[in-house]
Design an enzyme around this catalytic site. Structure first.
Site, PDB file in Angstrom:
ATOM      1  N   LEU A  89      44.892  49.567 -15.259  1.00 15.38           N
ATOM      2  CA  LEU A  89      44.016  48.302 -15.477  1.00 15.38           C
ATOM      3  C   LEU A  89      44.280  48.171 -17.033  1.00 15.38           C
ATOM      4  O   LEU A  89      44.290  49.056 -17.774  1.00 15.38           O
ATOM      5  CB  LEU A  89      42.607  48.580 -15.340  1.00 15.38           C
ATOM      6  CG  LEU A  89      42.171  49.113 -14.111  1.00 15.38           C
ATOM      7  CD1 LEU A  89      40.881  49.240 -13.919  1.00 15.38           C
ATOM      8  CD2 LEU A  89      42.573  48.155 -13.037  1.00 15.38           C
ATOM      9  N   ARG A  95      36.715  44.501 -29.635  1.00  7.96           N
ATOM     10  CA  ARG A  95      36.443  45.415 -30.834  1.00  7.96           C
ATOM     11  C   ARG A  95      37.712  45.805 -31.539  1.00  7.96           C
ATOM     12  O   ARG A  95      37.572  46.197 -32.867  1.00  7.96           O
ATOM     13  CB  ARG A  95      35.914  46.669 -30.486  1.00  7.96           C
ATOM     14  CG  ARG A  95      34.289  46.580 -30.125  1.00  7.96           C
ATOM     15  CD  ARG A  95      33.499  47.615 -29.439  1.00  7.96           C
ATOM     16  NE  ARG A  95      33.999  48.032 -28.036  1.00  7.96           N
ATOM     17  CZ  ARG A  95      33.688  48.957 -27.449  1.00  7.96           C
ATOM     18  NH1 ARG A  95      33.204  50.018 -27.814  1.00  7.96           N
ATOM     19  NH2 ARG A  95      34.064  49.090 -26.041  1.00  7.96           N
ATOM     20  N   GLN A 116      44.464  39.212 -12.915  1.00  6.71           N
ATOM     21  CA  GLN A 116      43.183  39.240 -12.745  1.00  6.71           C
ATOM     22  C   GLN A 116      42.932  37.994 -13.611  1.00  6.71           C
ATOM     23  O   GLN A 116      42.540  38.110 -14.940  1.00  6.71           O
ATOM     24  CB  GLN A 116      42.337  40.357 -13.038  1.00  6.71           C
ATOM     25  CG  GLN A 116      41.166  40.418 -12.891  1.00  6.71           C
ATOM     26  CD  GLN A 116      40.294  41.540 -13.516  1.00  6.71           C
ATOM     27  OE1 GLN A 116      40.687  42.125 -14.575  1.00  6.71           O
ATOM     28  NE2 GLN A 116      39.069  42.005 -12.969  1.00  6.71           N
ATOM     29  N   ASP A 151      44.270  51.619 -21.864  1.00  6.29           N
ATOM     30  CA  ASP A 151      44.099  51.987 -23.061  1.00  6.29           C
ATOM     31  C   ASP A 151      43.706  53.614 -23.334  1.00  6.29           C
ATOM     32  O   ASP A 151      42.831  53.781 -24.142  1.00  6.29           O
ATOM     33  CB  ASP A 151      42.827  51.010 -23.593  1.00  6.29           C
ATOM     34  CG  ASP A 151      41.490  51.229 -22.548  1.00  6.29           C
ATOM     35  OD1 ASP A 151      41.415  52.079 -21.561  1.00  6.29           O
ATOM     36  OD2 ASP A 151      40.532  50.561 -22.799  1.00  6.29           O
TER      37      ASP A 151
HETATM   38  C1  UD1 Z   1      34.627  52.347 -17.616  1.00  7.46           C
HETATM   39  C2  UD1 Z   1      34.072  52.906 -16.435  1.00  7.46           C
HETATM   40  C3  UD1 Z   1      33.214  54.253 -17.082  1.00  7.46           C
HETATM   41  C4  UD1 Z   1      34.281  55.192 -17.887  1.00  7.46           C
HETATM   42  C5  UD1 Z   1      34.763  54.391 -18.734  1.00  7.46           C
HETATM   43  C6  UD1 Z   1      35.800  55.447 -19.166  1.00  7.46           C
HETATM   44  C7  UD1 Z   1      33.544  51.284 -14.951  1.00  7.46           C
HETATM   45  C8  UD1 Z   1      32.314  50.358 -14.499  1.00  7.46           C
HETATM   46  N1  UD1 Z   1      32.960  52.251 -15.948  1.00  7.46           N
HETATM   47  O1  UD1 Z   1      33.715  51.873 -18.464  1.00  7.46           O
HETATM   48  O2  UD1 Z   1      32.258  54.933 -16.210  1.00  7.46           O
HETATM   49  O3  UD1 Z   1      33.164  56.162 -18.424  1.00  7.46           O
HETATM   50  O4  UD1 Z   1      35.465  53.347 -18.360  1.00  7.46           O
HETATM   51  O5  UD1 Z   1      36.298  54.740 -20.456  1.00  7.46           O
HETATM   52  O6  UD1 Z   1      34.443  51.474 -14.419  1.00  7.46           O
HETATM   53  N2  UD1 Z   1      39.401  46.199 -16.961  1.00  7.46           N
HETATM   54  C9  UD1 Z   1      40.117  45.259 -16.400  1.00  7.46           C
HETATM   55  N3  UD1 Z   1      39.454  44.120 -15.905  1.00  7.46           N
HETATM   56  C10 UD1 Z   1      38.071  43.947 -15.819  1.00  7.46           C
HETATM   57  C11 UD1 Z   1      37.273  44.836 -16.367  1.00  7.46           C
HETATM   58  C12 UD1 Z   1      38.155  46.170 -17.156  1.00  7.46           C
HETATM   59  O7  UD1 Z   1      41.250  45.066 -16.172  1.00  7.46           O
HETATM   60  O8  UD1 Z   1      37.339  43.220 -15.277  1.00  7.46           O
HETATM   61  C13 UD1 Z   1      40.171  47.131 -17.757  1.00  7.46           C
HETATM   62  C14 UD1 Z   1      40.091  47.122 -19.050  1.00  7.46           C
HETATM   63  O9  UD1 Z   1      41.242  46.573 -19.680  1.00  7.46           O
HETATM   64  C15 UD1 Z   1      40.324  48.962 -19.440  1.00  7.46           C
HETATM   65  C16 UD1 Z   1      39.559  49.387 -18.059  1.00  7.46           C
HETATM   66  O10 UD1 Z   1      39.633  48.438 -17.043  1.00  7.46           O
HETATM   67  O11 UD1 Z   1      41.524  49.384 -19.514  1.00  7.46           O
HETATM   68  C17 UD1 Z   1      38.084  50.017 -18.620  1.00  7.46           C
HETATM   69  O12 UD1 Z   1      37.418  48.809 -18.765  1.00  7.46           O
HETATM   70  P1  UD1 Z   1      36.012  48.823 -19.607  1.00  7.46           P
HETATM   71  O13 UD1 Z   1      35.745  47.668 -19.874  1.00  7.46           O
HETATM   72  O14 UD1 Z   1      36.580  49.515 -21.140  1.00  7.46           O
HETATM   73  O15 UD1 Z   1      35.254  49.817 -19.076  1.00  7.46           O
HETATM   74  P2  UD1 Z   1      34.058  50.741 -19.651  1.00  7.46           P
HETATM   75  O16 UD1 Z   1      33.005  50.048 -19.912  1.00  7.46           O
HETATM   76  O17 UD1 Z   1      34.598  51.482 -20.822  1.00  7.46           O
HETATM   77 CA    CA Z   2      36.586  51.298 -22.346  1.00  7.27          CA
END
Ligand code: UD1
Ligand code: CA
Length: 459
Positions: free
Chosen positions: A9, A16, A74, A104
């Site tokens: 992902l 940030r 996406q 990340d």
């Molecule tokens: C997510 C998890 C959380 C975990 C954390 C670990 C969920 C709901 N929560 O939270 O339980 O502890 O990661 O780091 O999954 N991304 C997409 N498309 C989206 C949203 C996110 O590609 O629509 C990708 C982001 O680029 C990133 C990853 O998914 O690489 C995680 O997304 P992020 O928003 O950082 O999730 P957290 O809120 O940190």
């Molecule tokens: Ca995150």
């Protein structure tokens, strides 16, 4: 591994970072963040890798052009669950195990991924989540367990006080039964604090479906470090450097001060070489055995032989340095320099697109550019190849055994035949045949008694 695919992902915004660059393209140890999970997935044996892109997706896609992965768009970031669903079409017909990684999270090791996949397969689970036990779990989803079973994952923003007190967190890394996950993803709701489709809800869905859910807790929680801001970027960079330096030292390379030694991933260094503090080595660099790299030296994409000594403050880029060469202090080898062996390039010497055959040297204050230099050539202090006429570059060719006196300029194009001697202070505009002496000094004039007739005026 058989029947293993990965989805990484990387569509999130990375607000940030406060950057115009996509978050996953920020670099540690010379490679973008996204490179590391992709490499780990490959090393763990994933046959097919899809990367979900969105924010600054064009840049991310371009950066991935040589990595043999598929990109999936996406277009709207509706949550991690939605992100994985975007890859469903591309994985149609795949019904093995699906590894999910975040773009990340760069420090996750191949060994950990393999363990996670092994456990998932041994247990025949529907979901196996990689967890970490943290003293400060803030910001992460919490793992709600019932013994070995994971009941669900609760996001910080949705958690009550008791759940928030739990220290086992979701790292965002999972292995899924692909058929199962793609069957439940379209049915996930978004009734939560963030109004997003949470991938973490797949765990509760598995429990409801009567399937097994498991967790593997990381022995080293550093592996789970996710990068959200530049403080974490610097921390990940430090940890990656530690790993690289450790590998180098165990491979026989001495580092006087590992904390200030910066070697990028992919650089190779032979045993019994010694790195002083403040050295930076990047790109596709290979260094041989028994080399000494002194303080403040910067090396980028250079092939270096054995017993080479690079002295303080030298900068060398896109070049080749053969065995037994000595370079610096304060020398600059610019792209296209080739030292074939036993050469000496001394202080304040700059070279560019210059090939030196064995044992030729320029010891002080010299510029050699667009040049072919034979064997055993000696350049005196202050030699300059005048290679540029304001429009075009021209070549200077110097054959074997030529001796160049100090303060000589070669007005290129020009060729100096073997075993010739150029007198100090000459400006060489024409070719010089072999075995000859060339000098172009203005004859010295001496006027007798001149100082007596022209005494210094009083103030
Ligand atoms: C997510 C998890 C959380 C975990 C954390 C670990 C969920 C709901 N929560 O939270 O339980 O502890 O990661 O780091 O999954 N991304 C997409 N498309 C989206 C949203 C996110 O590609 O629509 C990708 C982001 O680029 C990133 C990853 O998914 O690489 C995680 O997304 P992020 O928003 O950082 O999730 P957290 O809120 O940190
Ligand atoms: Ca995150």
């Amino acid at each position: 591994m058989e029947d293993l695919a990965a989805v990484v992902l990387a569509a999130g915004k990375g607000t940030r970072m406060k950057s115009e660059r996509a978050k996953v393209l920020h670099e540690i140890a010379g490679q973008p963040l996204l490179f590391y999970p992709l490499q780990a997935a490959k090393e763990a044996g994933c046959e097919k890798i899809s990367v979900v892109i969105g924010h600054q997706g064009e840049e991310v896609e371009a950066a991935l052009s040589e990595m043999q992965v598929d990109c999936v768009w996406q277009t709207e970031q509706l949550g991690t669950g939605h992100a994985l669903l975007c890859a469903a079409e591309q994985l149609k017909g795949f019904s093995g195990d699906l590894l999910l990684l975040c773009g990340d999270v760069p420090l996750l090791s191949t060994a950990t991924i393999s363990q996670l996949v092994d456990r998932h397969r041994r247990e025949k689970a529907a979901v196996t989540v990689l967890t970490a036990s943290l003293d400060q779990p803030q910001g992460y989803g919490r793992i709600i367990r019932d013994g070995e079973n994971v009941c669900r994952i609760v996001e910080e923003k949705d958690a009550d006080d008791a759940q928030r007190a739990l220290c086992e967190v979701n790292t965002g890394t999972y292995v899924f039964d692909a058929d199962f996950v793609f069957s439940v993803l379209p049915r996930l709701g978004k009734e939560n604090a963030q109004g997003e489709y949470y991938l973490t809800d797949v765990v509760a869905a598995a429990v409801t479906a009567g399937r097994k859910t498991r967790a593997l807790c990381l022995a080293d929680p550093d592996e789970a470090l996710g990068i959200n801001d530049r403080v974490q970027l610097a921390e990940a960079s430090r940890l990656m450097r530690q790993r690289i330096n450790r590998r180098l030292m165990l491979g026989g390379v001495s580092l006087i001060d590992p904390a200030t030694t910066y070697v990028d991933v992919g650089v190779e260094i032979g045993s019994d070489s010694l790195l002083h503090p403040g050295v930076m080595i990047s790109g596709a660099t290979r260094i041989g055995h028994n080399c000494i790299i002194e303080m403040g030296v910067q090396i980028d994409s250079v092939q270096i032989g054995d017993r080479v000594h690079l002295k303080n403050g030298s900068v060398v880029e896109d070049s080749l340095i053969g065995d037994n060469c000595k370079v610096g202090p304060m020398a600059h080898l610019r792209p296209g320099t080739e030292l074939l062996g036993d050469n000496k390039i001394g202080n304040y010497v700059e070279t560019k697109k210059a090939r030196f055959e064995e044992k030729s040297q320029a010891s002080h204050l010299t510029y050699i550019g667009d040049a072919e230099v034979g064997k055993n050539v000696n350049f005196g202090c202050g030699t300059i190849t005048c290679n540029y006429d304001g429009v075009n570059k021209h070549k200077t060719i110097i054959e074997d055994d030529v001796f160049v006196g100090s303060d000589t300029q070669f007005i290129a194009p020009v060729r100096i035949g073997r075993n010739s001697l150029i007198a100090a202070g000459s400006t060489i505009t024409k070719d010089v045949p072999a075995d000859s002496l060339a000098l172009s000094r203005t004859p010295q004039k001496v006027i007798d008694g001149w100082r007596l007739k022209h005494p210094l005026k009083k103030k």
